[in-house]
Scaffold this motif. Structure first.
Motif, PDB file in Angstrom:
ATOM      1  N   MET A  96       0.845  -1.201   0.000  1.00  0.00           N
ATOM      2  CA  MET A  96       0.000   0.000   0.000  1.00  0.00           C
ATOM      3  C   MET A  96       0.884   1.256   0.000  1.00  0.00           C
ATOM      4  N   LYS A  99      -0.294   7.221  -0.392  1.00  0.00           N
ATOM      5  CA  LYS A  99      -1.484   7.852  -0.936  1.00  0.00           C
ATOM      6  C   LYS A  99      -2.716   6.941  -0.756  1.00  0.00           C
ATOM      7  N   ASP A 100      -2.513   5.608  -0.943  1.00  0.00           N
ATOM      8  CA  ASP A 100      -3.623   4.669  -0.747  1.00  0.00           C
ATOM      9  C   ASP A 100      -4.102   4.711   0.706  1.00  0.00           C
ATOM     10  N   GLU A 103      -6.075   7.788   1.340  1.00  0.00           N
ATOM     11  CA  GLU A 103      -7.428   7.714   0.749  1.00  0.00           C
ATOM     12  C   GLU A 103      -8.331   6.771   1.520  1.00  0.00           C
TER      13      GLU A 103
END
Ligand code: NDP
Length: 326
Positions: A96, A99-100, A103
């Protein structure tokens, strides 16, 4: 006896909550004369584990525990909440990207911000522990337009407490002798633990340590302490994180010690030139259930550079989730 207050805790079946809930229920957060109703939120698959935690809470027969609510619905858990400790967050999974992670958590914290906006007490005091804590707090705050942005805070108290202990060890003193510790910025490895105002038994801390130790030992040790604990223990810090959450909320609700301050991630009003609206850790005092950023702290070039680096990281985190912010 006072009327009970409602304390919502998310991620209530997790590791941090396992240390946290029992101390809230025993009166360590809000005082030994303040009954509490615990309103516990978990994701649906963790509700069975949560039931076990609630059974253990019951088995303690805490005199101050006036009720337990368990739910996977934020509008139930946050209903009329006076305090909300947002501990549950999506952990970083294999492969991951940062940014993931931002989010995934933005989705959780925007939903929780909306629920707080809809059902919590208008004076709810929100502490975000789940990482990335400062940006999660920002997302929750932006999704709660009817609540004062000052109601949303992020936890840097663990970093603050770690800094106190490191300085006490180095100067062969007690943590009780240390005042005016400051953590600036993000609860991440860019945070800036600042010793320039810190005092050891009333004397300037910087006169008791050398610059080499400060820059190359103290600052990285405080910044990397979480990783060092994972390496040693094989698991994230949990009891010390819970302890810091208790300290943060207790000081906010009951006040900081006279003549001292603490560190809290709070809504920036532009103090010290930090971009308005970021949730940034500042030196704060608390009184009558409200916090205030300490003004007039001297910032030298060394400090300014570090304060700006951590501010930039927070601005980047904010920009990475900008499309999800109302
Ligand atoms: P923990 O209780 O150990 O940690 C919870 C969060 O606190 C993580 O985001 C963690 O960040 C963060 N954290 C902040 N400071 C620290 C610190 N100093 N040391 C360690 N962690 C810190 O996680 P668990 O996985 O045991 O429990 C999380 C629970 O949350 C689970 O039961 C899960 O089901 C639940 N959950 C609930 C949600 C909800 O209520 N809606 C939403 C999502 C999850 P980091 O990952 O960086 O260590």
């Amino acid at each position: 006896m006072k009327a009970p207050v409602r304390v919502a805790v998310t991620g209530a079946a997790g590791q941090i909550s396992y240390s946290l809930l029992f101390r809230i229920a025993s009166g360590e957060m809000l005082g030994k004369d303040q009954p509490v109703i615990l309103q516990l939120l978990e994701i649906t698959p963790a509700l069975e584990a949560l039931k076990g935690v609630a059974m253990e809470l019951e088995d303690c027969a805490f005199p101050l525990l006036a009720g337990i609510v368990q739910s996977d619905d934020a509008t139930v858990a946050f209903k009329d909440a006076d305090y909300a400790l947002l501990v549950g967050a999506r952990p970083r999974g294999p492969g991951m990207e940062r940014k993931d992670l931002l989010e995934a958590n933005a989705a959780i914290f925007s939903a929780q911000g909306k629920a707080l906006n809809d059902v919590a007490s208008r004076n709810v005091k929100v502490l975000v522990v789940g990482n990335p804590a400062n940006t999660n707090a920002l997302i929750a705050q932006r999704n709660a337009p009817d609540l004062d942005p000052r109601n949303f805070t992020a936890m840097t108290r663990l970093d603050h407490n770690r800094a106190l202990s490191q300085l006490a060890n180095k100067t062969d003193s007690s943590v009780n002798d240390i005042t005016h510790m400051t953590i600036w910025g993000n609860h991440s490895s860019t945070q800036y633990p600042d010793l320039h105002q810190a005092k050891v038994a009333g004397a300037a801390a910087m006169d008791k340590v050398d610059q080499e130790w400060y820059e190359n030992d103290f600052i990285p040790t405080v910044q990397q302490r979480g990783a060092a604990i994972i390496k040693a223990r094989g698991a994230s810090s949990a009891a010390s994180a819970a302890n810091a959450a208790i300290d943060h909320m207790r000081d906010w609700a009951l006040g900081t010690a006279d003549g001292d301050w603490t560190s809290m991630g709070v809504y920036s009003d532009g103090s010290y030139g930090i971009q308005e609206g970021l949730i940034y850790s500042f030196p704060c005092t608390c009184k009558n259930g409200d916090w205030e950023i300490v003004q007039g702290v001297d910032i030298n070039d060394f400090s300014r550079e570090k304060m700006t680096a951590t501010e930039q990281e927070l601005a980047e985190e904010r920009d990475a989730v900008a499309h999800l912010l109302p």
